[in-house]
Design a protein around this motif. Structure first.
Motif, PDB file in Angstrom:
ATOM      1  N   ASP A   3      -4.794 -11.177   9.049  1.00  0.00           N
ATOM      2  CA  ASP A   3      -5.196 -10.982   7.659  1.00  0.00           C
ATOM      3  C   ASP A   3      -4.801  -9.607   7.124  1.00  0.00           C
ATOM      4  OD1 ASP A   3      -6.936  -9.610   9.260  1.00  0.00           O
ATOM      5  OD2 ASP A   3      -8.725 -10.154   8.140  1.00  0.00           O
ATOM      6  N   ALA A   4      -3.947  -8.886   7.838  1.00  0.00           N
ATOM      7  CA  ALA A   4      -3.483  -7.568   7.381  1.00  0.00           C
ATOM      8  C   ALA A   4      -2.555  -7.738   6.177  1.00  0.00           C
ATOM      9  CB  ALA A   4      -2.743  -6.853   8.504  1.00  0.00           C
ATOM     10  N   ALA A   5      -2.613  -6.799   5.266  1.00  0.00           N
ATOM     11  CA  ALA A   5      -1.762  -6.847   4.081  1.00  0.00           C
ATOM     12  C   ALA A   5      -0.303  -6.640   4.464  1.00  0.00           C
ATOM     13  CB  ALA A   5      -2.205  -5.784   3.089  1.00  0.00           C
ATOM     14  N   GLN A   6       0.571  -7.325   3.745  1.00  0.00           N
ATOM     15  CA  GLN A   6       2.005  -7.144   3.952  1.00  0.00           C
ATOM     16  C   GLN A   6       2.519  -6.145   2.913  1.00  0.00           C
ATOM     17  OE1 GLN A   6       3.615 -11.162   3.650  1.00  0.00           O
ATOM     18  NE2 GLN A   6       4.172 -11.005   5.815  1.00  0.00           N
ATOM     19  N   TYR A   7       3.415  -5.316   3.332  1.00  0.00           N
ATOM     20  CA  TYR A   7       4.021  -4.348   2.435  1.00  0.00           C
ATOM     21  C   TYR A   7       5.526  -4.559   2.433  1.00  0.00           C
ATOM     22  CZ  TYR A   7      -0.459  -1.986   2.550  1.00  0.00           C
ATOM     23  OH  TYR A   7      -1.797  -1.686   2.438  1.00  0.00           O
ATOM     24  N   PHE A   8       6.105  -4.506   1.253  1.00  0.00           N
ATOM     25  CA  PHE A   8       7.546  -4.602   1.107  1.00  0.00           C
ATOM     26  C   PHE A   8       8.027  -3.303   0.476  1.00  0.00           C
ATOM     27  CE2 PHE A   8       5.795  -8.846   0.886  1.00  0.00           C
ATOM     28  CZ  PHE A   8       6.601  -9.545   1.763  1.00  0.00           C
TER      29      PHE A   8
END
Length: 88
Positions: A3-8
Motif C-alpha cells: 500500500d506504499a505510494a508510487q512516485y513517478f
C-alpha cells in the motif's frame, strides 16, 4: 509495502525554444545588413536563426513552416548562385 505510494519522476532540463532569430532576412532568404537592410552577398539563412518575419511574437507551429519555406527559398538561391558561378 503493497500500500506504499508510487512516485513517478522525470528530469526537467531548461532549453531555449524559438529565439525569434538573430539574423534578419528578406523574402528570398538573403541575410540583411543591420543598418542599411541591404542583402549581404552570397549569405543565405533559414530556420530559427532568422527573425523579423512576425514581429515580437509568433503563432505556434510557424517555426517548422519557416524552416521549410525559407529552406526551400535558400536552396533555390544557392543553386542559382552556383549555376552563375559555373557560367563565369
Amino acid at each position: 509495502a503493497d500500500d506504499a505510494a508510487q512516485y513517478f519522476w522525470a528530469v526537467v532540463t531548461p532549453s531555449v525554444h524559438y529565439t525569434m532569430g538573430g539574423l534578419r532576412i528578406d523574402k528570398h532568404a538573403r541575410v540583411l545588413r543591420g543598418t542599411s537592410q541591404s542583402p549581404i552577398p552570397r549569405l543565405l539563412a533559414a530556420g530559427e536563426i532568422t527573425g523579423g518575419l512576425h514581429g515580437a511574437n509568433r503563432l505556434a507551429g510557424n517555426s517548422l513552416l519557416e524552416c521549410v519555406v525559407f529552406g526551400r527559398e535558400a536552396g533555390r538561391a544557392a543553386a542559382a548562385m552556383a549555376a552563375a558561378d559555373l557560367v563565369q
